[in-house]
Design an enzyme around this catalytic site. Sequence first.
Site, PDB file in Angstrom:
ATOM      1  CD  GLU A 207      -3.045  -0.893   2.184  1.00 51.24           C
ATOM      2  OE1 GLU A 207      -3.042   0.115   2.908  1.00 51.24           O
ATOM      3  OE2 GLU A 207      -3.946  -1.730   2.219  1.00 51.24           O
ATOM      4  CD  GLU A 387      -3.940  -5.568   3.924  1.00 56.58           C
ATOM      5  OE1 GLU A 387      -4.692  -4.669   4.345  1.00 56.58           O
ATOM      6  OE2 GLU A 387      -2.693  -5.481   3.969  1.00 56.58           O
TER       7      GLU A 387
END
Length: 480
Positions: A207, A387
Amino acid sequence: MSMPTPRPPHGTAPSATTGTTPGAVAGGGNRSAGPRADGTPADGLPFPPGFVWGAATSAYQIEGAAKEDGRGESIWDTFSHTPGRTRNGDTGDVAADHYHRYAEDLDLMRDLGLHSYRFSISWPRVQADGTGAPNQRGLDFYRRLVDGLRERGIAPMATLYHWDLPQALQDGGGWESRDVAQRFADYAEIVFRALGDRVPVWLTVNEPKTVVQNGYLEGHHAPGRQDPDAAYLVAHHLHLAHGLAVAAHRATGTGRIGPALNLHPCYPADDSPEAARAARLYDGYENRLYLDPILTGRYPQDVLDDLGPGSRLARGIRDGDLATISAPVDLLAVQYYTPYYVTADGTTTPRWPTSQAPWQQIYPDGMYDILTRVSRDYGPIPLTVTENGLPSPDTLGADGTVDDTGRITFLRDHLAAVHRAVAAGVPLESYHVWSLLDNFEWDAGYDERWGLVYVDYQTQRRVLKRSAHWYRQVIAANGI
Ligand code: GCO
């Protein structure tokens, strides 16, 4: 500006479940909490044969042992120990004590029937100051973890960077310094040589957008900066680090490698052309600033134009950088939590009920939209969801159970969207719940519990939540 009437996704109200009987679902639906007694999926949604089911964690959020076996300090040690930076002053000093309890956690993963486990490697555990000779005791922990996974038939998926930059590198400029990208490649090479032949899937940077937005724009993540000009230069250096690590992998590693990007579908909040235009630029900052350089070798022009030619990003791009950044990757890890609805003035407005995390609107259709969009816009690159999940204030009942039926509703609705995307032809090979264990949720500390498994932080006892029992059935049935 009136808002369209919100439409509950998939016929279930996205609000938390109220049911107390096993498998109760929001809105009183009669769908069971898992596959039928004969093992067939309850909702009649079987996944393709060979679909891989997993769960995810990260080093700083679960390991603890912050000063053990030669581990150096990371920016999250510094940040969490800075008064006022984390809720209740929580730190990752102990967390879920996974460093010492990994064998027990491996048995938990086996008992759940996981096919894959996504974890991250702590850079300061491998190089205390981020440079120089590797710390073998740190590498030995990951050797034990990876071997333990393989002995239990669980495929390791290793993230090289999940935000725990060695503090010594931060002292030298951190990700604003181009040099850190090379230091990252050196670290990656050490890890590839130590573990390469035992880890089939590598993820480079987790991320980068969250590092940019939370760490350098909003400042509520380490290193706690609020400097937009620095933020987008950091994005470039994180991309460079990704590309240099991919090159190191091609030279020394085995298996497959790719980035891990959290992607947020950005919708116009109304049907005005202004909102459509604003949503497009918002999508540029939220998604294309990360997808485009890595998958197409170009930065999105609308974002570059918006930042201006004098931006540190524009000035930080050197000849050859985009070629390095866009080195071919083997897969793309997608992390989906929430959509955004963008108004004409470029701000966002909520549309759906949120989870315990106020930033997270619960909208399963966003999973379908983002997966099909990536495939449509970026081609047939293999995808994995690494995720997806939600936090809830789970409590341990007097009967020793943890009733998190709201998490079952969330996961089932999102898996139904995943199923639709796969049926639409998206080349998705696996799905990982965030998270395996309750853990340190960054500035939110331990107040938010994201795990399938409850962690009693006083005793470090692990208790399978209702959602863990449900997920075990999903894996066994290969469907919901
Ligand atoms: C992220 C991180 C995780 C978080 C999870 C919940 O995506 O932000 O990868 O470390 O804990 O997403 O916020």
